[in-house]
Design a protein around this motif. Structure first.
Motif, mmCIF file in Angstrom:
data_model
loop_
_atom_site.group_PDB
_atom_site.id
_atom_site.type_symbol
_atom_site.label_atom_id
_atom_site.label_comp_id
_atom_site.label_asym_id
_atom_site.label_seq_id
_atom_site.Cartn_x
_atom_site.Cartn_y
_atom_site.Cartn_z
ATOM 1 N N THR A 4 0.834 -1.205 0.000
ATOM 2 C CA THR A 4 0.000 0.000 0.000
ATOM 3 C C THR A 4 0.862 1.245 0.000
ATOM 4 N N VAL A 5 1.976 1.203 0.763
ATOM 5 C CA VAL A 5 2.870 2.368 0.771
ATOM 6 C C VAL A 5 3.399 2.622 -0.635
ATOM 7 N N ALA A 6 3.852 1.548 -1.271
ATOM 8 C CA ALA A 6 4.382 1.692 -2.623
ATOM 9 C C ALA A 6 3.311 2.232 -3.562
ATOM 10 N N GLY A 7 2.087 1.695 -3.437
ATOM 11 C CA GLY A 7 0.987 2.166 -4.278
ATOM 12 C C GLY A 7 0.709 3.631 -4.056
ATOM 13 N N GLY A 8 0.702 4.034 -2.786
ATOM 14 C CA GLY A 8 0.439 5.433 -2.466
ATOM 15 C C GLY A 8 1.471 6.352 -3.086
ATOM 16 N N ILE A 9 2.743 5.957 -2.906
ATOM 17 C CA ILE A 9 3.816 6.792 -3.464
ATOM 18 C C ILE A 9 3.685 6.874 -4.977
ATOM 19 N N LEU A 10 3.351 5.725 -5.596
ATOM 20 C CA LEU A 10 3.202 5.690 -7.045
ATOM 21 C C LEU A 10 2.117 6.668 -7.499
ATOM 22 N N ILE A 11 0.961 6.600 -6.818
ATOM 23 C CA ILE A 11 -0.155 7.477 -7.201
ATOM 24 C C ILE A 11 0.250 8.945 -7.034
ATOM 25 N N ALA A 12 0.925 9.235 -5.912
ATOM 26 C CA ALA A 12 1.353 10.613 -5.690
ATOM 27 C C ALA A 12 2.280 11.077 -6.802
ATOM 28 N N LEU A 13 3.211 10.187 -7.185
ATOM 29 C CA LEU A 13 4.146 10.540 -8.255
ATOM 30 C C LEU A 13 3.410 10.800 -9.566
ATOM 31 N N ILE A 14 2.404 9.933 -9.857
ATOM 32 C CA ILE A 14 1.631 10.134 -11.088
ATOM 33 C C ILE A 14 0.963 11.505 -11.073
ATOM 34 N N PHE A 15 0.384 11.871 -9.908
ATOM 35 C CA PHE A 15 -0.281 13.171 -9.811
ATOM 36 C C PHE A 15 0.712 14.302 -10.056
ATOM 37 N N VAL A 16 1.889 14.196 -9.429
ATOM 38 C CA VAL A 16 2.892 15.253 -9.602
ATOM 39 C C VAL A 16 3.285 15.358 -11.080
ATOM 40 N N ALA A 17 3.448 14.191 -11.722
ATOM 41 C CA ALA A 17 3.828 14.189 -13.133
ATOM 42 C C ALA A 17 2.750 14.867 -13.971
ATOM 43 N N GLU A 18 1.467 14.522 -13.678
ATOM 44 C CA GLU A 18 0.365 15.137 -14.425
ATOM 45 C C GLU A 18 0.357 16.644 -14.227
ATOM 46 N N LEU A 19 0.577 17.044 -12.964
ATOM 47 C CA LEU A 19 0.576 18.472 -12.663
ATOM 48 C C LEU A 19 1.664 19.183 -13.466
ATOM 49 N N GLY A 20 2.854 18.561 -13.489
ATOM 50 C CA GLY A 20 3.960 19.141 -14.250
ATOM 51 C C GLY A 20 3.611 19.251 -15.720
ATOM 52 N N GLN A 21 2.993 18.203 -16.224
ATOM 53 C CA GLN A 21 2.596 18.186 -17.626
ATOM 54 C C GLN A 21 1.641 19.335 -17.940
ATOM 55 N N VAL A 22 0.632 19.465 -17.079
ATOM 56 C CA VAL A 22 -0.383 20.511 -17.301
ATOM 57 C C VAL A 22 0.259 21.894 -17.242
ATOM 58 N N LEU A 23 1.085 22.109 -16.198
ATOM 59 C CA LEU A 23 1.704 23.424 -16.052
ATOM 60 C C LEU A 23 2.610 23.728 -17.240
ATOM 61 N N HIS A 24 3.262 22.694 -17.743
ATOM 62 C CA HIS A 24 4.152 22.885 -18.885
ATOM 63 C C HIS A 24 3.367 23.296 -20.130
ATOM 64 N N ALA A 25 2.164 22.689 -20.285
ATOM 65 C CA ALA A 25 1.363 22.958 -21.473
ATOM 66 C C ALA A 25 0.511 24.208 -21.331
ATOM 67 N N PHE A 26 0.672 24.939 -20.248
ATOM 68 C CA PHE A 26 -0.186 26.106 -19.968
ATOM 69 C C PHE A 26 0.692 27.346 -20.016
ATOM 70 N N PRO A 27 0.782 27.989 -21.163
ATOM 71 C CA PRO A 27 1.741 29.090 -21.318
ATOM 72 C C PRO A 27 1.440 30.278 -20.405
ATOM 73 N N GLU A 28 0.168 30.457 -20.055
ATOM 74 C CA GLU A 28 -0.184 31.601 -19.197
ATOM 75 C C GLU A 28 0.534 31.513 -17.858
ATOM 76 N N GLY A 29 0.801 30.275 -17.442
ATOM 77 C CA GLY A 29 1.422 30.076 -16.134
ATOM 78 C C GLY A 29 2.812 30.677 -16.060
ATOM 79 N N ASN A 30 3.457 30.876 -17.174
ATOM 80 C CA ASN A 30 4.817 31.417 -17.164
ATOM 81 C C ASN A 30 4.850 32.934 -17.104
ATOM 82 N N ARG A 31 3.736 33.558 -17.501
ATOM 83 C CA ARG A 31 3.727 35.016 -17.529
ATOM 84 C C ARG A 31 3.369 35.559 -16.152
ATOM 85 N N THR A 32 3.858 36.748 -15.865
ATOM 86 C CA THR A 32 3.448 37.420 -14.644
ATOM 87 C C THR A 32 2.125 38.139 -14.918
#
Lengths: 166, 387, 176
Positions: free
Chosen positions: A89-117
């Motif tokens: 379960t610990v491994a599963g939890g960490i895996l899911i958390a990592l997937i979420f972080v990866a998705e978040l990174g992906q979304v932020l990367h594809a969102f150009p507005e996020g880079n502008r002030t």
């Protein structure tokens, strides 16, 4: 808001967020979540989103978590009763958390507005009015559907909790 | 500029908390004891005197003026609370046991930040934080007040405090609903959540529940539309009904939120010893006790601000006409608050306690629905009389 | 068998509950106003007004020893009161009456007679058991002291409280 305050409250939010899962005592977990919510509300307020920040406290910290606490107290969960975490379960939890972080990174990367002030807000925002306006014009149908859903849930609870009369 | 703002805010906070609220709290306790005594044909604390009250004919021996003696009682009480043994039972959860009294006191005092307690003094508006979502802020902070009670009940690890904590939680959640819903009609009319602007509106259009306070003679030039008999139009007369309902529900909800009789189920002495603060002593108990009275004062200030015109009294100009009037305005506000506090005290010593099922039934089946219907009525009136 | 009591149906006024609040408020405010106007006199302002004139004849206050009109101390140190005293508040040290005294035949007198007023429960058994009519419960009720030692009444203090009592039976006097 000075950056110092931002970092303070962001750190508070994360520390107490971790404390939610780290605490052995369920009541401590629930209260850590409350502190985390309040820190989050402060971040909202710092963005001039007073309405969202206050609703965050009012609904989550003031109502939902009180009910959580209430139920934890009524069930009388003791810290010892919490099961030891299994390795899988610990491994599963960490895996899911990592997937979420990866998705978040992906979304932020594809969102150009996020880079502008974003430009600073000029006049004070009437956020209650704007939220209300958007809610009752652009999102009127979803709003009504949500209302009906809540009504259905309420009636369902009443029906379920009614004693059966013989 | 920034430094000036911070300094002025600090001065306002210190002035209001230490200059007004805390003395008012201690003298509310004193008033409670005196009024309850007089209502029960007793005399109450009349010994601990400030020097004036010991002069014969002013207090002690004179039965005709039994109110002046004992004005030093709050100081004696405070000294007693500080000097008593601060006892922590062995079976409590130490951390939360210590945390709970602080959480009980803080929300009650924090709420006062958005309440306008005066017009202005030397051009400085007499409100600590002028935020646009004032009323929501009040509700948010008040909803946090339940944590102190819940934690006290739970951490005491004993049955009566626990029952008190459970009762307090369900009671406060139930009445928060009708409290929030009851003042939505006000916002429908005023279109404003900002408390100073709500007071401003009431000065222009008459107090919420006394709509003729803006008579011609009182405020010439302010009154725009005198259609019917010169001072009230039909809309204002019809609107009086939902406003009175709002006022009624809100007042009752404040009673329930502050755990005052007839809704003092969380600390029902005859059933639960002292409810959630049974295991507390010394200053920790005092924090619960004073927190309750501070909550009462904030509740009364809210009622005054929302329904009774805040610091406004017809015929008295605001603070822009000179600092003396600014002080008078502050005095007006707290005079209204004190009058309401006395009403709270009188109710406490008049009514018996509700049974728990009656309390819940009243909250959920009567007030909740009444508040909802009230919103509909107000909206209907606004639709029928479009100015 | 359970008896079902038929409660009377509530009238509309009672059901509304609010009128009852106001009539209740009227009652309490009436009491308040009467107190403020000084019309009700219930409480006694204690240190200024004393109980003394209000005490009934049978009031049981502090126990004390008495002397009779001949100036003789009545107590013969029989120690009955010491034995009967439920909280054991009384301590007596008997002594022998010296040769040549007028009341030599009484034989004993209390050298020391202490009543611990912290222990005394004002039951009156000492007065009841005394065969010599020597100890009586007085009307004194305000017994105070700053230390435990001060709260113990010695013989001197007991005679001071008791004083002189007339109309007692004189069984030790010489027959004519």
């Amino acid at each position: 808001m000075p950056p110092l305050l931002f970092w303070t409250f962001a750190a508070l939010m994360l520390i107490f967020g971790i404390s939610v899962i780290a605490q052995p005592n369920p009541v401590s977990s629930a209260l850590s979540l409350v502190v985390s919510f309040i820190a989050l509300a402060v971040l909202f307020v710092s963005l001039d989103a007073f309405f969202i920040g206050i609703i965050q406290i009012l609904v989550y910290a003031g109502a939902v978590m009180v009910l959580f606490l209430f139920i934890i107290m009524l069930l009388d969960l003791r810290s010892g009763q919490r099961k030891k975490a299994h390795a899988v379960t610990v491994a599963g939890g960490i895996l899911i958390a990592l997937i979420f972080v990866a998705e978040l990174g992906q979304v932020l990367h594809a969102f150009p507005e996020g880079n502008r002030t974003a430009p600073a807000l000029g006049a004070p925002v009437q956020d209650v009015q704007s939220v209300g306006h958007v809610l009752f014009t652009s999102y009127n149908l979803p709003f009504q559907i949500v209302a009906v859903l809540i009504l259905v849930a309420t009636i369902g609870v009443v029906v379920l909790s009614k004693k059966e009369l013989d | 500029m920034d430094w000036m703002f911070i300094l002025i805010s600090l001065a306002k906070i210190l002035g209001v908390i230490f200059g007004i609220i805390l003395p008012l709290v201690s003298y509310t306790v004193y008033a409670e004891r005196r009024v309850s005594a007089l209502m029960q044909d007793r005399i109450g604390p009349n010994r601990t005197g400030i020097p004036l009250s010991l002069i014969p004919g002013l207090g002690l021996k004179d039965r005709q003026m039994p109110l002046l003696g004992g004005m030093g009682q709050p100081i004696a009480d405070a000294v007693k609370f500080l000097l008593k043994e601060d006892f922590t039972p062995a079976h409590v959860n130490k951390f939360y046991y210590w945390l709970a009294p602080c959480l009980a006191m803080v929300p009650a005092i924090l709420t006062i930040a958005v309440v306008p307690f005066g017009s202005s003094l030397w051009g400085v508006p007499m409100v600590i934080a002028n935020v646009n979502i004032g009323v929501l802020f009040v509700f948010a902070v008040a909803s946090l007040g339940v944590y102190g009670i819940v934690l006290a009940g739970w951490s005491s690890n004993s049955k009566y405090p626990f029952l008190g904590g459970v009762r307090a939680t369900s009671q406060m959640i139930s009445y928060e609903l009708s409290m929030g819903l009851s003042i939505i009609p006000l916002f429908l009319i005023m279109g404003e959540l900002n408390l100073p602007k709500i007071v401003e509106y009431q000065i222009q259009h008459g107090w919420t529940i006394i709509p003729f306070t803006n008579l011609h003679s009182f405020a010439p030039g302010l009154y725009k539309h005198h259609t019917w008999r010169g001072w009230l139009n039909w809309k204002e007369i019809v609107m009086w009904v939902p406003m009175m309902i709002s006022f009624f529900i809100f007042t009752v909800a404040i009673f329930a939120e502050t755990n005052r009789l007839p809704f003092d189920l969380p600390e029902a002495e005859t059933e639960l010893v002292a409810g959630y603060h049974t295991e507390y002593s010394s200053m920790k108990f005092a924090l619960f006790f004073l927190g309750e009275y501070a909550a009462m004062i904030t509740g009364c200030s809210l009622i005054v601000t929302l329904f009774l015109g805040g610091w406004h009294i017809p015929g008295i100009p605001d603070g822009s006409h000179g600092w003396i009037w600014g002080l008078v305005n502050i005095g007006c506000f707290f005079a209204k608050v004190v009058a309401l506090l006395l009403f709270f005290i009188a109710i406490r010593w008049t009514l018996p306690r509700f049974r728990y099922d009656q309390l819940m039934r009243l909250g959920w089946i009567f007030f909740f629905e009444l508040a909802l219907v009230n919103i509909l009525i107000t909206a209907g009136i606004m639709a029928i009389f479009p100015n | 068998m359970a008896i079902t009591i038929q409660r009377p149906p509530l009238t509309l006024k009672e059901k509304l509950y609010v009128p009852a609040i106001f009539s209740g408020l009227a009652t309490t405010l009436k009491h308040l106003v009467n107190m403020l106007l000084g019309k009700t006199h219930v409480a006694m302002q204690y240190p200024e007004e004393k109980w003394d004139s209000h005490l009934p004849s049978y009031y049981r206050g502090a126990p004390a020893l008495v002397k009779d009109e001949h100036g003789r101390e009545r107590c013969v140190a029989c120690q009955l009161c010491e034995f009967i005293c439920p909280p054991r508040a009384i301590t007596i040290k008997p002594g022998e009456i010296a040769e040549g005294d007028k009341f030599r035949k009484v034989e004993k007198f209390p050298q020391a007679f202490d009543i611990d007023m912290i222990r005394c429960i004002y039951c009156g058994l000492c007065e009841e058991v005394c065969p010599e009519q020597a100890i009586f419960l007085q009307k004194q009720y305000a017994i105070t002291g700053l230390s435990r030692a001060e709260m113990v009444h010695d013989k001197e203090k007991l005679y001071e409280i008791g004083g002189l009592k007339t109309g007692l039976v004189h069984k030790w006097n010489d027959k004519k």
